[in-house]
Design a protein around this motif. Structure first.
Motif, PDB file in Angstrom:
ATOM      1  N   ASN A 340       0.873  -1.169   0.000  1.00  0.00           N
ATOM      2  CA  ASN A 340       0.000   0.000   0.000  1.00  0.00           C
ATOM      3  C   ASN A 340       0.915   1.225   0.000  1.00  0.00           C
ATOM      4  O   ASN A 340       1.468   1.600   1.039  1.00  0.00           O
ATOM      5  N   SER A 341       1.077   1.843  -1.179  1.00  0.00           N
ATOM      6  CA  SER A 341       2.055   2.940  -1.290  1.00  0.00           C
ATOM      7  C   SER A 341       1.578   4.207  -0.583  1.00  0.00           C
ATOM      8  O   SER A 341       2.366   5.074  -0.231  1.00  0.00           O
ATOM      9  N   THR A 342       0.280   4.340  -0.361  1.00  0.00           N
ATOM     10  CA  THR A 342      -0.251   5.519   0.335  1.00  0.00           C
ATOM     11  C   THR A 342       0.078   5.447   1.819  1.00  0.00           C
ATOM     12  O   THR A 342       0.518   6.409   2.432  1.00  0.00           O
ATOM     13  N   GLN A 343      -0.140   4.265   2.412  1.00  0.00           N
ATOM     14  CA  GLN A 343       0.116   4.078   3.850  1.00  0.00           C
ATOM     15  C   GLN A 343       1.536   3.579   4.122  1.00  0.00           C
ATOM     16  O   GLN A 343       1.939   3.483   5.274  1.00  0.00           O
ATOM     17  N   THR A 380      -6.120  -0.663   4.644  1.00  0.00           N
ATOM     18  CA  THR A 380      -6.342   0.110   3.416  1.00  0.00           C
ATOM     19  C   THR A 380      -7.583   0.993   3.548  1.00  0.00           C
ATOM     20  O   THR A 380      -8.607   0.557   4.054  1.00  0.00           O
ATOM     21  N   LYS A 381      -7.451   2.241   3.091  1.00  0.00           N
ATOM     22  CA  LYS A 381      -8.564   3.204   3.158  1.00  0.00           C
ATOM     23  C   LYS A 381      -8.979   3.618   1.744  1.00  0.00           C
ATOM     24  O   LYS A 381      -8.242   3.369   0.782  1.00  0.00           O
ATOM     25  N   ASP A 384      -6.557   4.710  -1.474  1.00  0.00           N
ATOM     26  CA  ASP A 384      -5.183   4.187  -1.370  1.00  0.00           C
ATOM     27  C   ASP A 384      -4.788   3.445  -2.646  1.00  0.00           C
ATOM     28  O   ASP A 384      -5.627   2.830  -3.310  1.00  0.00           O
ATOM     29  N   THR A 385      -3.492   3.493  -2.961  1.00  0.00           N
ATOM     30  CA  THR A 385      -2.949   2.778  -4.121  1.00  0.00           C
ATOM     31  C   THR A 385      -2.321   1.469  -3.666  1.00  0.00           C
ATOM     32  O   THR A 385      -1.584   1.439  -2.680  1.00  0.00           O
ATOM     33  N   HIS A 394       1.977   5.860  -7.272  1.00  0.00           N
ATOM     34  CA  HIS A 394       0.915   6.537  -6.513  1.00  0.00           C
ATOM     35  C   HIS A 394      -0.132   7.009  -7.517  1.00  0.00           C
ATOM     36  O   HIS A 394       0.169   7.841  -8.371  1.00  0.00           O
ATOM     37  N   ALA A 397      -5.694  10.125  -6.049  1.00  0.00           N
ATOM     38  CA  ALA A 397      -6.757   9.749  -5.106  1.00  0.00           C
ATOM     39  C   ALA A 397      -8.017  10.556  -5.429  1.00  0.00           C
ATOM     40  O   ALA A 397      -8.106  11.205  -6.463  1.00  0.00           O
TER      41      ALA A 397
END
Length: 694
Positions: A340-343, A380-381, A384-385, A394, A397
């Protein structure tokens, strides 16, 4: 893994429209005609497949976007039915973000209504190609060409009819296909599901020729070679029209328009043909671009590296947390670990499910272009990527509007306190426009959302899904505050209490910014008057003050704060001391800068019979509203205006009793505006009494 359906025969589409235009009925007909369901579920009976939530069945409206997959003429169609009510606009936003095309639905009587405009602009933001379907042609007052004109004038779209209706309201019996130049007459004995193909009736020939000419001309304009051929021959072949129509739709230069009556089964199969012939396949959309590095692009291809976007979270009684994802490139297999590149976290994929509303079908792997639900992505939200750690990307969003209305909530029994907290946390996880906060002063839990209906549904879900009966307070408007003039000054925080003291000294300048520009912090300190390590502490202190404004305790918006100067002490200065100095300094200066209270202003559209027009105008004026225009549509009067949200609580009941239940209204958030001084004083006074201003 071998693909079952070639990528060129996949369509990811959504249905978007104003409330009550017939989105769910169209979805039900699509499921029926594609063999996905063997019984027609009707919205008014609470039996629609796509409206599976209890609240949706009871109210006859769509609340959550439902996804399904079906086959039509060897093409696989992933279909998302979105809500039309403005309170659930976030569901539309996130669906449009992951789709490759959309069906824009319009009521033949209502035409282009306010929420039709909102969802249109949302789809334009994500550059989704669209085809239009004018529904409810069987209703009294149906006006196909009026709706086409509305799409052109109100939405600025190049709407081009591909079919025209034969008759309208109770005389609606078929359509003229402008590409084959044949008339399709729906058979009443099969309830519109079958039709006879005949020559165009004499009385329709002139209109058909005119609109065929319009279609060919609009298509030819998109291609120079075809334009020359059109000028020479005065026409194009069927194949050429389909080819250029598809190209023009995918590039968003043309919006083909179909028509029918979904409830009577008429015109839906022709619309499905349009979807597979005109809308793009996943590999026909531009490559996926990394937001942080535009050079990093991915083609929609199973052999590419994985990139996927999580666009929706849902709680499932049996499965737990379901994460809906759109796979843009690569392949995802059950049991693999993704990044998960966002988190910046590793996540393990449990099961992969192909969704059919709230029913699931487990699959071993998902490929590019697929829209599936995944079990197991706990952290994951929405937005998210998901990708591979050694090849990070990324994806863009989604932006969600801030909530405009709040209520306090508490469980009916203290034993449910923990249960309530957990339930609210799970609901907030699902819905980015629903927020939960705790007010320290009053020890209340505050929930915020997009409107009264939104919060009403949340409270209902608490009771049904989580078994928590909650008591709610009166709705509160999400006011904001800002300063209107520049202010400059200093604040010194110095405390000596034995041992090490606290020392922080700042000189600040506050300036108002234009509406919507947000907060900006500028460091203008020179000569090390405040050491570099304390500058972020000063910004942190100001941000803390913004969260709860000194005027009325509401968030402060649109301010520019410049840190001009200050001083420090070798021993007593600390991160904490500068935070306090900046926070208190901001509060003092803000009150000198002519603070002003801002309130959300809603645009409202009321549809009413002529005899109640005066009363309706009166109700808007009484609520501090201003009327901006009055029109007529389908024998009804349309009143449009702007009204403060604080005055609109309970308006639906007032309107109902005033017009014998014959008028309806819709409203959505437009912008923030200054509150008149006398009302602002009242709001501030009430907040101070409630202890909400620090």
């Amino acid at each position: 893994m071998a693909r079952k359906v070639p990528l060129s025969k996949v369509r990811n589409i959504g249905i978007m429209a104003h409330i009550d235009a017939g989105k769910t009925t169209v979805s039900e007909r699509i499921l029926f005609f594609t063999g996905r369901s063997h019984k027609l579920g009707e919205v008014h009976d609470g039996a629609a497949t796509m409206d599976w939530m209890v609240q949706e069945q009871e109210r006859g409206i769509t609340i959550t976007s439902a996804a399904t997959t079906c086959m039509w003429k060897d093409h696989m169609i992933s279909l998302i039915d979105t809500p039309g009510h403005v309170d659930f606009t976030m569901e539309v936003e996130r669906s449009l973000r992951v789709l490759d095309g959309a069906i824009a639905l319009y009521c033949a009587v209502g035409g282009v209504q306010p929420q039709s405009e909102t969802v249109w602009h949302q789809s334009e933001r994500y550059e989704d190609p669209k085809i239009a379907f004018v529904n409810k042609m069987d209703r009294i007052g149906a006006d196909f060409f009026g709706v086409v004109k509305g799409i052109q004038t109100k939405l600025g779209a190049n709407a081009v009819p591909v079919v025209i209706p034969i008759g309208a309201s109770d005389q609606f019996k078929g359509i003229v296909d402008l590409i084959t130049m044949k008339a399709l007459i729906f058979k009443e004995e099969t309830q519109g599901a079958e039709w006879d193909v005949i020559d165009i009736p004499e009385d329709m020939k002139e209109a058909a020729a005119k609109w065929r000419n319009n279609l060919v001309e609009k298509c030819a304009e998109q291609d120079e070679a075809l334009l020359e051929k059109y000028f020479e021959n005065g026409d194009l072949t069927e194949k050429e029209i389909w080819s250029i129509l598809r190209k023009a739709t995918c590039s968003r230069h043309v919006v083909p328009v179909y028509c029918g009556s979904a409830f009577k089964n008429k015109g839906v199969q022709q619309l499905l043909d349009g979807v597979i012939k005109i809308l793009p396949a996943p590999n026909e959309i531009p490559p996926i671009v990394c937001t942080q590095n535009p050079a990093n692009q991915r083609k929609v291809d199973d052999n590419e590296v994985l990139s996927a976007l999580a666009f929706k979270i849902m709680s499932d009684k049996h499965m737990g947390k379901l994460t809906y994802i759109r796979i843009y490139s690569g392949t995802l297999e059950a049991g693999t670990t993704v990044w998960n590149s966002t988190q910046q976290k590793k996540q393990r994929v449990g099961r992969i499910l192909r969704m059919h509303a709230n029913r699931q079908e487990a699959i071993e792997a998902a490929v590019s272009g697929d829209i599936v639900a995944v079990v197991g992505l706990q952290d994951t939200k929405t937005g998210d990527t998901l990708c591979m750690q050694d090849n990070e990307i990324h994806l863009e969003a989604m932006e969600f509007p801030a909530p405009v209305i709040s209520i306090s909530i508490k469980p009916a029994s203290n034993a449910d306190n923990e249960k309530l907290g957990e339930a609210l946390h799970r609901l907030a996880d699902e819905d980015p426009t629903f927020t939960v906060s705790f007010d320290q002063e009053t020890s209340e839990t505050i929930i915020s959302g997009m409107g009264e209906l939104h919060l009403e549904i949340i409270v209902d879900r608490l009771k049904r899904e989580f078994g928590v009966i909650a008591e709610v307070g009166r709705p509160e408007v999400a006011y904001r505050e800002t300063a209107t003039t520049m202010a400059e000054g200093s604040y010194k925080h110095a405390k000596q209490s034995g041992g090490r003291g606290q020392y922080g000294h700042v000189v600040l300048k506050l300036e108002p910014r234009d509406p919507g520009q947000g907060f900006e912090f500028i460091n203008a300190v020179v000569g090390g008057r405040i050491p570099q390590e304390y500058i972020p502490s000063c910004e942190k202190g100001v941000i803390q003050a913004l969260a709860c404004g000194p005027y009325a305790g509401y968030p402060v918006v649109d301010m520019k704060v410049t840190l001009l100067d200050g001083s420090y002490h070798d021993v007593d200065s600390s991160d904490f001391a500068f935070q306090i100095a900046a926070r208190q300094g901001f509060k003092e200066l803000f009150m000198k800068g002519n603070p002003q209270l801002l309130e959300p202003i809603m645009s409202i559209e009321v549809t009413t019979p002529d005899e109640f027009m005066g009363s309706v105008n009166g109700t808007i004026a009484q609520r501090r509203g201003r009327i901006e225009s009055m029109d007529e549509r389908g024998g009804m009067k349309i009143v449009r205006g702007m009204v403060p949200l604080s005055e609109m609580f309970g308006y639906s009941n007032t309107l109902r009793s005033l017009t014998q239940g014959r008028a309806s209204f819709s409203m959505h958030f437009e912008h923030y505006e200054a509150v008149p001084f006398s009302i602002a004083e009242e709001v501030v006074e009430k907040r101070r009494k409630g202890g909400k201003v620090r």
